[in-house]
Design a protein around this motif. Structure first.
Motif, short mmCIF file in Angstrom:
data_model
loop_
_atom_site.label_atom_id
_atom_site.label_comp_id
_atom_site.label_asym_id
_atom_site.label_seq_id
_atom_site.Cartn_x
_atom_site.Cartn_y
_atom_site.Cartn_z
N CYS A 5 37.73 -57.97 -43.66
CA CYS A 5 37.48 -56.76 -44.27
C CYS A 5 36.15 -56.06 -43.77
O CYS A 5 35.76 -54.93 -44.17
N LYS A 6 35.48 -57.11 -42.99
CA LYS A 6 34.18 -56.18 -42.60
C LYS A 6 34.42 -55.05 -41.50
O LYS A 6 35.62 -55.10 -40.64
N SER A 7 33.61 -54.12 -41.51
CA SER A 7 33.86 -52.92 -40.38
C SER A 7 33.49 -53.59 -38.85
O SER A 7 32.81 -54.66 -38.83
N ALA A 10 29.78 -53.79 -38.85
CA ALA A 10 29.15 -55.29 -39.39
C ALA A 10 29.34 -56.49 -38.35
O ALA A 10 28.55 -57.41 -38.47
N VAL A 11 30.53 -56.55 -38.07
CA VAL A 11 30.83 -57.69 -37.34
C VAL A 11 30.18 -57.62 -36.07
O VAL A 11 29.52 -58.67 -35.62
N ALA A 12 29.95 -56.37 -35.35
CA ALA A 12 28.78 -56.33 -34.27
C ALA A 12 27.54 -57.03 -34.68
O ALA A 12 26.69 -57.69 -33.74
N ARG A 13 27.09 -56.68 -35.90
CA ARG A 13 25.82 -57.08 -36.23
C ARG A 13 25.57 -58.70 -36.21
O ARG A 13 24.61 -59.17 -36.14
N HIS A 20 25.13 -63.04 -29.53
CA HIS A 20 26.08 -62.52 -28.67
C HIS A 20 26.16 -61.08 -28.95
O HIS A 20 26.67 -60.55 -29.75
N PRO A 21 25.20 -60.17 -28.16
CA PRO A 21 25.17 -59.00 -28.41
C PRO A 21 26.35 -58.24 -28.05
O PRO A 21 26.94 -58.46 -27.25
N ALA A 22 26.62 -57.48 -28.95
CA ALA A 22 27.86 -56.57 -28.79
C ALA A 22 27.73 -55.25 -29.69
O ALA A 22 27.13 -55.36 -30.71
N SER A 23 28.18 -54.28 -29.10
CA SER A 23 28.36 -52.81 -29.89
C SER A 23 29.49 -53.02 -30.78
O SER A 23 30.56 -53.81 -30.51
N ASP A 24 29.63 -52.16 -31.79
CA ASP A 24 30.83 -51.74 -32.43
C ASP A 24 31.98 -51.38 -31.91
O ASP A 24 33.04 -51.64 -31.81
N ARG A 28 35.78 -53.39 -31.39
CA ARG A 28 37.06 -52.60 -31.82
C ARG A 28 37.97 -52.85 -30.55
O ARG A 28 38.95 -52.77 -30.52
N GLN A 29 37.45 -52.31 -29.45
CA GLN A 29 38.31 -52.94 -28.29
C GLN A 29 38.85 -54.11 -28.21
O GLN A 29 40.17 -54.47 -27.71
N LEU A 30 38.10 -55.14 -28.31
CA LEU A 30 38.40 -56.60 -28.40
C LEU A 30 39.47 -56.68 -29.31
O LEU A 30 40.51 -57.40 -29.04
N LEU A 31 39.15 -56.12 -30.47
CA LEU A 31 40.36 -56.28 -31.61
C LEU A 31 41.83 -55.79 -31.03
O LEU A 31 42.79 -56.27 -31.18
N TYR A 32 41.72 -54.35 -30.69
CA TYR A 32 42.72 -53.69 -30.15
C TYR A 32 43.39 -54.64 -28.88
O TYR A 32 44.69 -54.77 -28.96
N ASP A 33 42.73 -55.20 -27.94
CA ASP A 33 43.20 -56.01 -27.11
C ASP A 33 44.06 -57.20 -27.43
O ASP A 33 44.91 -57.78 -26.87
N LEU A 34 43.46 -57.70 -28.75
CA LEU A 34 44.02 -58.89 -29.12
C LEU A 34 45.15 -58.54 -30.15
O LEU A 34 45.68 -59.33 -30.84
N GLY A 35 45.80 -57.25 -30.40
CA GLY A 35 46.82 -57.18 -31.00
C GLY A 35 46.44 -56.62 -32.52
O GLY A 35 47.56 -56.55 -33.22
#
Length: 294
Positions: A5-7, A10-13, A20-24, A28-35
């Motif tokens: 339920c994290k935004s 928050a997941v990026a942080r 593993h440096p990542a932007s929000d 978001r793009q990875l989640l969409y790509d994973l369905g």
């Protein structure tokens, strides 16, 4: 994480803190790509069904068909959701001047000076007419049957001058529950007063949403008052009474200020006087109550 339920921020942080440096945006793009997508809960699990659920619906349908072919009245009854009276938020939206929404209370706490509204409805399956009594006290079997009595006096008797019986379709619980002694006691009083044989069929447990009154009357009432605070009992009665549909639905509504105590017990001796006739199939769900012999 397979579920969170994290935004995405928050997941990026969390990812960055783990090396593993990542932007929000990347998360978001990875989640969409994973369905994956943001989704709310969906009500689909009904739990265990009664084994005679389908058979009861078939029996109920056949009973209604016989009643209507004979030109006798058949009604669907139920209690609509209880409402707080006052300037509280009501679901839905209504037209207002831009940036001028109607102001309502932040918290929905009962106002003891205004109380609550308990709409109990009767829907005529043949006439496409509704009757609603708005109670102010308790949702009891006496209140439910009094609503039926008022409907019959004001509307039913005129629409069916040659009626000899009345078929009532009700849920299995609440003020018209299958096990409620007071419900049967009050129906006997109704049969005695009107001379009608009162046939009753209950919907199987857990199927109240299929009650005709829900989608032929109550749903249109909710649409008619959407986004409008139910400030007074008079306003509630007016909004219900003004409910109309393109299919010809008309509704009458009255305020019932009578008191209905909740501790009314029916003794075994009183139950023995009820002229109850269970049907062969599920007599607990399907039965008839006869007026006294004359």
């Amino acid at each position: 994480l397979r579920w969170t339920c994290k935004s995405t921020r928050a997941v990026a942080r969390e990812l960055s803190a783990a090396g593993h440096p990542a932007s929000d945006w990347l998360v978001r793009q990875l989640l969409y790509d994973l369905g994956y997508s943001l989704q709310a809960n969906q009500k689909t699990t009904e739990g265990r069904q009664h084994p005679d659920r389908d058979a009861q619906f078939r029996y109920l349908n056949a009973r209604v068909s016989r009643q209507l072919r004979a030109g006798q009245p058949a009604v669907s009854v139920d209690t609509k959701k209880k409402e707080l009276v006052g300037d509280f938020k009501n679901a839905g939206r209504a037209w207002h001047p831009r940036r001028h929404p109607e102001r309502v209370q932040v918290h929905d706490f009962l106002d003891p000076t205004k109380g609550k509204a308990i709409p109990y409805g009767v829907y005529d399956l043949t006439q496409n007419r509704g009757w609603v009594s708005v109670g102010v006290d308790h949702d009891t079997a006496t209140f439910a049957v009094n609503t039926l009595r008022r409907w019959w006096t004001a509307m039913g008797a005129r629409a069916y001058p040659r009626a000899k019986s009345l078929l009532v379709i009700a849920d299995s619980g609440g003020s018209n529950g299958t096990r409620l002694r007071l419900w049967k006691w009050e129906l006997q009083r109704l049969a005695t007063a009107t001379g009608l044989i009162v046939h009753v069929s209950h919907l199987p447990p857990g199927t109240s949403k299929w009650n005709k009154i829900e989608h032929r009357l109550f749903s249109f009432i909710s649409q008619n008052w959407r986004g409008r605070p139910l400030t007074t009992h008079a306003a509630i009665v007016q909004l219900i009474a003004k409910t109309r549909t393109a299919g010809g639905l008309q509704v009458r509504c009255v305020l019932d200020r009578r008191r209905y105590p909740t501790a009314t017990a029916i003794s075994d001796a009183q139950m023995a006087t009820i002229r109850l006739r269970p049907q062969a199939f599920h007599g607990d769900w399907n039965y008839s109550i006869h007026p006294p012999q004359r």
